[in-house]
Design a protein around this motif. Structure first.
Motif, PDB file in Angstrom:
ATOM      1  N   THR A  58       0.826  -1.200   0.000  1.00 14.36           N
ATOM      2  CA  THR A  58       0.000   0.000   0.000  1.00 14.36           C
ATOM      3  C   THR A  58       0.862   1.252   0.000  1.00 14.36           C
ATOM      4  N   GLN A  59       0.227   2.386  -0.322  1.00 17.40           N
ATOM      5  CA  GLN A  59       0.968   3.643  -0.381  1.00 17.40           C
ATOM      6  C   GLN A  59       1.541   4.020   0.979  1.00 17.40           C
ATOM      7  N   ILE A  60       0.771   3.752   2.048  1.00 17.73           N
ATOM      8  CA  ILE A  60       1.268   4.098   3.381  1.00 17.73           C
ATOM      9  C   ILE A  60       2.518   3.299   3.720  1.00 17.73           C
ATOM     10  N   GLU A  61       2.565   2.041   3.251  1.00 17.98           N
ATOM     11  CA  GLU A  61       3.754   1.228   3.491  1.00 17.98           C
ATOM     12  C   GLU A  61       4.938   1.751   2.695  1.00 17.98           C
ATOM     13  N   LEU A  62       4.669   2.199   1.451  1.00 14.86           N
ATOM     14  CA  LEU A  62       5.735   2.796   0.639  1.00 14.86           C
ATOM     15  C   LEU A  62       6.284   4.051   1.325  1.00 14.86           C
ATOM     16  N   ASP A  63       5.363   4.903   1.815  1.00 11.84           N
ATOM     17  CA  ASP A  63       5.788   6.135   2.473  1.00 11.84           C
ATOM     18  C   ASP A  63       6.608   5.831   3.720  1.00 11.84           C
ATOM     19  N   ARG A  64       6.144   4.864   4.516  1.00 14.03           N
ATOM     20  CA  ARG A  64       6.876   4.519   5.730  1.00 14.03           C
ATOM     21  C   ARG A  64       8.268   3.999   5.406  1.00 14.03           C
ATOM     22  N   ARG A  65       8.353   3.212   4.343  1.00 13.70           N
ATOM     23  CA  ARG A  65       9.661   2.653   3.978  1.00 13.70           C
ATOM     24  C   ARG A  65      10.601   3.761   3.512  1.00 13.70           C
ATOM     25  N   MET A  66      10.085   4.691   2.693  1.00 14.17           N
ATOM     26  CA  MET A  66      10.921   5.793   2.205  1.00 14.17           C
ATOM     27  C   MET A  66      11.353   6.707   3.346  1.00 14.17           C
ATOM     28  N   ILE A  67      10.409   7.006   4.268  1.00 15.59           N
ATOM     29  CA  ILE A  67      10.755   7.847   5.417  1.00 15.59           C
ATOM     30  C   ILE A  67      11.770   7.138   6.306  1.00 15.59           C
ATOM     31  N   GLY A  68      11.566   5.820   6.508  1.00 16.90           N
ATOM     32  CA  GLY A  68      12.510   5.055   7.319  1.00 16.90           C
ATOM     33  C   GLY A  68      13.909   5.060   6.749  1.00 16.90           C
ATOM     34  N   GLU A  69      14.017   4.924   5.405  1.00 16.50           N
ATOM     35  CA  GLU A  69      15.337   4.946   4.754  1.00 16.50           C
ATOM     36  C   GLU A  69      15.976   6.324   4.870  1.00 16.50           C
ATOM     37  N   ARG A  70      15.158   7.373   4.736  1.00 19.67           N
ATOM     38  CA  ARG A  70      15.693   8.733   4.840  1.00 19.67           C
ATOM     39  C   ARG A  70      16.164   9.011   6.261  1.00 19.67           C
ATOM     40  N   ILE A  71      15.384   8.573   7.270  1.00 14.75           N
ATOM     41  CA  ILE A  71      15.782   8.753   8.672  1.00 14.75           C
ATOM     42  C   ILE A  71      17.100   8.046   8.941  1.00 14.75           C
ATOM     43  N   LYS A  72      17.247   6.827   8.422  1.00 11.74           N
ATOM     44  CA  LYS A  72      18.494   6.082   8.605  1.00 11.74           C
ATOM     45  C   LYS A  72      19.674   6.819   7.988  1.00 11.74           C
ATOM     46  N   SER A  73      19.461   7.394   6.797  1.00 14.54           N
ATOM     47  CA  SER A  73      20.528   8.139   6.127  1.00 14.54           C
ATOM     48  C   SER A  73      20.900   9.397   6.907  1.00 14.54           C
ATOM     49  N   LEU A  74      19.893  10.117   7.405  1.00 11.31           N
ATOM     50  CA  LEU A  74      20.166  11.346   8.159  1.00 11.31           C
ATOM     51  C   LEU A  74      20.904  11.048   9.452  1.00 11.31           C
ATOM     52  N   LYS A  75      20.514   9.974  10.138  1.00 12.84           N
ATOM     53  CA  LYS A  75      21.190   9.616  11.385  1.00 12.84           C
ATOM     54  C   LYS A  75      22.661   9.294  11.138  1.00 12.84           C
ATOM     55  N   ALA A  76      22.946   8.627  10.012  1.00 12.39           N
ATOM     56  CA  ALA A  76      24.336   8.306   9.682  1.00 12.39           C
ATOM     57  C   ALA A  76      25.141   9.580   9.422  1.00 12.39           C
ATOM     58  N   ARG A  77      24.542  10.537   8.711  1.00 15.59           N
ATOM     59  CA  ARG A  77      25.245  11.790   8.414  1.00 15.59           C
ATOM     60  C   ARG A  77      25.452  12.618   9.681  1.00 15.59           C
ATOM     61  N   LEU A  78      24.440  12.630  10.562  1.00 15.33           N
ATOM     62  CA  LEU A  78      24.588  13.367  11.811  1.00 15.33           C
ATOM     63  C   LEU A  78      25.596  12.701  12.741  1.00 15.33           C
ATOM     64  N   GLU A  79      25.733  11.393  12.639  1.00 13.95           N
ATOM     65  CA  GLU A  79      26.738  10.698  13.438  1.00 13.95           C
ATOM     66  C   GLU A  79      28.139  11.137  13.031  1.00 13.95           C
ATOM     67  N   ARG A  80      28.325  11.361  11.721  1.00 14.78           N
ATOM     68  CA  ARG A  80      29.624  11.866  11.253  1.00 14.78           C
ATOM     69  C   ARG A  80      29.865  13.286  11.784  1.00 14.78           C
ATOM     70  N   VAL A  81      28.808  14.099  11.793  1.00 19.03           N
ATOM     71  CA  VAL A  81      28.930  15.458  12.342  1.00 19.03           C
ATOM     72  C   VAL A  81      29.291  15.391  13.822  1.00 19.03           C
ATOM     73  N   LYS A  82      28.661  14.469  14.537  1.00 18.34           N
ATOM     74  CA  LYS A  82      28.919  14.314  15.966  1.00 18.34           C
ATOM     75  C   LYS A  82      30.369  13.921  16.209  1.00 18.34           C
ATOM     76  N   ARG A  83      30.888  12.994  15.381  1.00 17.05           N
ATOM     77  CA  ARG A  83      32.306  12.603  15.525  1.00 17.05           C
ATOM     78  C   ARG A  83      33.224  13.778  15.231  1.00 17.05           C
ATOM     79  N   GLN A  84      32.860  14.579  14.225  1.00 16.79           N
ATOM     80  CA  GLN A  84      33.675  15.740  13.878  1.00 16.79           C
ATOM     81  C   GLN A  84      33.701  16.741  15.034  1.00 16.79           C
ATOM     82  N   ARG A  85      32.545  16.988  15.634  1.00 12.16           N
ATOM     83  CA  ARG A  85      32.493  17.890  16.782  1.00 12.16           C
ATOM     84  C   ARG A  85      33.289  17.324  17.954  1.00 12.16           C
ATOM     85  N   GLY A  86      33.214  16.001  18.132  1.00 12.26           N
ATOM     86  CA  GLY A  86      33.981  15.371  19.196  1.00 12.26           C
ATOM     87  C   GLY A  86      35.475  15.560  19.005  1.00 12.26           C
ATOM     88  N   THR A  87      35.928  15.462  17.750  1.00 17.00           N
ATOM     89  CA  THR A  87      37.345  15.687  17.444  1.00 17.00           C
ATOM     90  C   THR A  87      37.745  17.118  17.779  1.00 17.00           C
TER      91      THR A  87
END
Length: 395
Positions: A147-176
């Motif tokens: 269903t469309q809601i499942e497609l949306d949830r999957r796309m949002i979930g993938e985007r959230i995962k990508s953003l968390k990974a990028r912010l983790e790199r920012v966090k490591r940079q700030r830690g350095t």
């Protein structure tokens, strides 16, 4: 719209802060309404009768949106929109909209997008039910397709995962960067406080910077760090201006801004900036302490900075610019009254920061030479909190 749900639930009968939030988002408040309930209505939060009253007010004033001071469930938000006929927002979504409009740096935009997606992922409720009849397989056999809601949830979930990974790199940079400052022996000072308490104005006054400052909520979202030279200590310290706090700050924002708030969590000294002219400064201070404990910064030495001294009336003016105040049971911290705009009290503030940077017993152990002054100030400036919450001198 504000609802009083009884003791233990936050309620602002004036709705002044919600109105300021709406104005910060570019809206114009035209009507305010409150209600009292023992528990939220499962379908409409306020009940059908109050929802009809809101609908009549929307029609009377030509309103385009209704904003609730409390958090709404996805179903309640959807039902209210259908009943009233206009867009319905809650406090969380309004704050997210302001953050989305104010974020300037790449890191800030990533943090806001993550918070918005985490919030919207819970709002995908029966928005696409008309697509649930689609089938997979040959000859309409087999189970329903995706269903469309499942497609949306999957796309949002993938985007959230990508953003968390990028912010983790920012966090490591700030830690350095923080570890580099630690190796160089830099004393780290962070400005914290309720939104619109004057942190950015104080930051500009201390380090002669040009950080954006305005009389509005959440004017600053991105952390700015500058070197502050203290002639009294003969050394420099790093001073960071951080995002302001607010009542019921969405947990999604606290999580998304972890990299930014980490500046406060790893500081050597916190300058807790308070709007001394606010009628609810006690509640605002309590909210700041609550968030500081949530991010692991509750035990860091603090210096209370009562700003906007120029807005206090003659009977509210303190007799001394420095004294001490108990912020938690058994914990007293130095307090200084200032006006960041007019420069009043800034020399005393710099001296207190210098004393902390020199490590002379810490701020919780006052300099013996100041004992008499602080003791006298305690007698003369005993805080009396009337119903309005404003500060009054005691003669």
């Amino acid at each position: 719209m504000g609802v009083d749900l009884g003791p233990g639930s936050p309620f602002d009968p004036t709705l002044d802060e919600l109105a300021l939030l709406a104005e910060s988002a570019g809206d114009t408040p035209v009507a305010r309404i409150t209600a009292k309930r023992r528990a939220p209505d499962a379908a409409l939060f306020v009940g059908e009768g109050k929802a009809d009253e809101i609908k009549a007010l929307v029609t009377e004033h030509g309103g385009h949106c209704v904003i609730f001071d409390q958090a709404l469930s996805p179903a309640q938000q959807r039902n209210l929109e259908r009943h009233i006929g206009v867009e319905v927002l809650d406090r969380t979504m309004l704050i997210l909209e302001i953050f989305g409009a104010r974020a300037q740096s790449h890191e800030g935009k990533l943090q806001v997008e993550l918070a918005r997606l985490q919030y919207l992922s819970t709002r995908l409720v029966r928005r696409w039910s008309h697509l649930e009849r689609q089938r997979g397989g040959v000859g309409h056999r087999g189970g329903p397709g995706e269903t469309q809601i499942e497609l949306d949830r999957r796309m949002i979930g993938e985007r959230i995962k990508s953003l968390k990974a990028r912010l983790e790199r920012v966090k490591r940079q700030r830690g350095t960067q923080r570890r580099s400052r630690e190796r160089s022996g830099t004393f780290r000072v962070s400005l914290v406080g309720y939104t619109n308490a004057g942190k950015s104005t104080l930051f500009n006054a201390l380090v002669k910077a040009r950080a954006y400052a305005a009389d509005q909520l959440f004017a600053t979202l991105d952390t700015t760090t500058r070197q502050l030279y203290l002639e009294e200590a003969g050394r420099s310290v790093s001073l960071s201006d951080t995002v302001g706090f607010i009542r019921d700050l969405p947990h999604t924002l606290v999580e998304a801004f972890e990299a930014t708030l980490q500046e406060a969590a790893e500081a050597d000294l916190l300058l807790h900036v308070v709007d001394a002219a606010s009628p609810v400064l006690q509640q605002q201070m309590a909210e700041v302490q609550k968030v500081l404990h949530e991010i692991g910064a509750g035990d860091i030495p603090q210096l209370l900075v009562y700003n906007k001294l120029d807005r206090l009336g003659g009977h509210q003016q303190p007799r001394e610019l420095t004294d001490e105040l108990e912020i938690e049971p058994g914990r007293r911290v130095p307090r200084v009254f200032i006006s960041a705009r007019d420069g009043i009290g800034l020399p005393q503030l710099r001296q207190l920061i210098a004393r902390a940077a020199q490590g002379a017993g810490g701020l919780n152990s006052p300099d013996p030479s100041q004992d008499r002054v602080l003791s006298d100030a305690d007698e003369m400036i005993t805080p009396v909190w009337p119903a309005t919450g404003t500060f009054q001198s005691k003669t």
